[in-house]
Design a protein around this motif. Sequence first.
Motif: not given
Length: 436
Positions: A211-214, A236-240
């Motif tokens: 799951s993407k983490i904002s 980092l992957p899947d991190v905005e």
Amino acid sequence: MNVERLIVFTRYPEPGKTKTRLIPALGAEGAAQLQRQMTEHTIAQVRELAGQRPLSVEVRYAGGDRSSMQTWLGADLDHQPQGEGDLGARMANAFQTAFAQGIERAVTIGTDCPDLNASLLTQAFEALRHHDLVLGPATDGGYYLIGLRRLVPELFVGVDWGTETVFRQTVEKAEALGLAIAYLAPLTDVDRPEDLGIWERVKGDRAPTNSKISVIIPVLNEADRLKDRLVSLPSLPDVEVIVVDGGSQDGTVHVARACGACVISGPPGRASQMNAGANLATGEILLFLHADTQLPDSFTDDIRQVLAQPRVVAGAFNLQIDGDLWGLRLIERGVNWRSHHFQLPYGDQAIFLRANAFRQVGGFPALPIMEDFELVRRLKGLGRVAIAPSSVITSARRWKRLGILRTTLINQLVIVGYLVGVSGDRLVRWYRGRRD
């Protein structure tokens, strides 16, 4: 010689003799097959850990024999029978053997908890560098992991094994002995038909592992600190990373953009800034981070692990304060005790939650202060607020500026004032240490 040992307790998957509480739902063959699959899943996590750090692995088995265990799980593992006696006696014997062989840190696990992974096992061994005992509490009142750096036989006698009091009794014994205890995140064993959904989630890889983490950071004149916080996050992957500026005059916006963060501007005020960031976020998980707080390296794994637990809607981290003053250690203990026992973390502990839960409670309330306190209170109406096993490190600047005792008293006064209806503007003045 390896100084760490991981001991895995399991049973050879014989139909009718394993996972007996699941036989009415799965049948004898199905229950045995589940035992086989869950053990293999656990061993895969153990092998991943063994590839990351030097340690010996011992499989303590019941049922079957050494030859059948080696054929099943591999001859590279040390397979030993569990021996006689109740569970406590068998675990004590395994620990005694390990320490007699020169092992300095030993951890014992079962194979009934599919959410137990290499990351949690790493945390357990690292905790034993500074603690006498590490425990992984199970939601049924037992524990899925116990680790020691010396044999403490008292922990394994006089315990009502197989009941919901095992964890509590063990903690009481450890506290009476003066042991330093570290706790991992609570997890759920798969023992009953109603637990099968946990295994189905893990088996089907439907846990929020990707799951993407904002990460949403409200800022106001934080240029000096922000670079250290952002240096690795956007890569980092899947991190905005979304930085919400409240009108900085010191180059904060330039620093944030240079580090690769998405930057937006809005009126000052943490609640409004964090809500603005959440409205822009595209992640399934939202993490609200103060600019003076440093996340642990394992934060992405920790967050996904916590939110995968049953009934958990939100979480936060333990608190560590960046400073050497002895009073700060007391504050840390108090904050972490409150967070674990009352499910009341505050914003400097980096609150995280699923985006749909954030929307369900209406986001942060439009308050000039105590917005984190009120958000957590609302979230507790949806489910459990859990605390990750790792810690964030937050700046001690406010404690140094106002003094430890004064800061603590002000914090408590603000909470009481909020609960009895003191206006937000007055609470802000109190919080900043100003006289009315």
